[in-house]
Scaffold this active site. Sequence first.
Site, PDB file in Angstrom:
ATOM      1  N   GLU A   1       1.020  -0.762   0.024  1.00  0.00           N
ATOM      2  CA  GLU A   1       0.103   0.332  -0.125  1.00  0.00           C
ATOM      3  C   GLU A   1       1.012   1.314  -0.233  1.00  0.00           C
ATOM      4  O   GLU A   1       1.847   1.234   0.207  1.00  0.00           O
ATOM      5  CB  GLU A   1      -0.210   0.008   1.259  1.00  0.00           C
ATOM      6  CG  GLU A   1       0.124  -0.071   2.905  1.00  0.00           C
ATOM      7  CD  GLU A   1      -1.363  -0.478   3.567  1.00  0.00           C
ATOM      8  OE1 GLU A   1      -2.069  -0.280   3.438  1.00  0.00           O
ATOM      9  OE2 GLU A   1      -0.735   0.472   4.883  1.00  0.00           O
TER      10      GLU A   1
ATOM     11  N   HIS B   1      -3.846   2.353   7.891  1.00  0.00           N
ATOM     12  CA  HIS B   1      -3.373   2.580   8.621  1.00  0.00           C
ATOM     13  C   HIS B   1      -2.354   3.827   8.238  1.00  0.00           C
ATOM     14  O   HIS B   1      -2.130   4.757   7.889  1.00  0.00           O
ATOM     15  CB  HIS B   1      -1.963   1.085   8.100  1.00  0.00           C
ATOM     16  CG  HIS B   1      -3.035   0.166   7.635  1.00  0.00           C
ATOM     17  ND1 HIS B   1      -2.303  -0.647   6.848  1.00  0.00           N
ATOM     18  CD2 HIS B   1      -3.838  -0.903   8.408  1.00  0.00           C
ATOM     19  CE1 HIS B   1      -2.925  -1.760   7.121  1.00  0.00           C
ATOM     20  NE2 HIS B   1      -3.670  -1.887   8.109  1.00  0.00           N
TER      21      HIS B   1
END
Length: 306
Positions: A212, A250
């Site tokens: 990511e 995150h």
Amino acid sequence: MAIFLTRDSKVVVQGMTGAEGRKHTARMLAAGTRIVGGVNPRKAGRTVAFDDHRIPVFGSMGDALDQTGADVSVVFVPPPFAKSAVIEAADAGLALAVVITEGIPVHDAVAFQAYARARGTRVIGPNCPGLITPGQSNAGIIPADIAPDPGRIGLVSKSGTLTYQLMYELRDIGFSTCVGIGGDPVTGTGHIDSLAAFEADPDTELIVLIGEIGGDAEERAAAYIAEHVTKPVVGYVAGFTAPEGRTMGHAGAIVSGSSGTARAKKAALEAAGVPVGRTPSETAALVRNRIAARVSSLIVGAESEP
């Protein structure tokens, strides 16, 4: 075969008597995990009933290790106590600590990662779903019924949700081990550690790498793949539409300028020979294509032998 976690792993749950620890201990037991104890200094000497299992509670990780021979810890304790929990697991000599807890301060994560590494304890996480070896053991919160049957795909992922989706998309093929490494700025086991382990595992034939935005872990993984990985790897990078400068999901998923973008990571992986899907479903299709091509080449090779 599997990496990091097998049916022989003996698991202790730190925080087993809390709500989350109790819920996921029941799920891990149902998946076949050998849970041999929990740790809570205030409840030492008690047992906790889980259907057909009665799991003892120990006052410390040292006591748990001495009495059970445990080699894996799963950490569900609240963020303020996570650092002490991991240090205690490392001091006890456990081989693996799986830290599920999210919201751990970065300076605490830095400290316990370094402490555990110096004592030979592998850390997975924090803020991760854990890992599962289907048909053998499950350490964490990954739902075991998504892909219950073992197979020959190894998966390493920053994202818990995307771990689950790729497991579901490829459930008919099956997995050797799925490792959710977490998406915090500081984590223990990374992409490269898992790639090396999958490369050495004779029962893993293909590796799926999920990354990511944020940081350079995927670029470093691409360089490692180019130099050291002989097995086919398929990738997916989440965050192509993420706005610059904003944390996405995150704590480590943040793009600063041109650094850490999904496009840069995709380019690095593809330069290393790793096809990268634009969506999870496209990634699953790439896996199927790679497996089909591998099977075809094996058939052609067998037919050409005298």
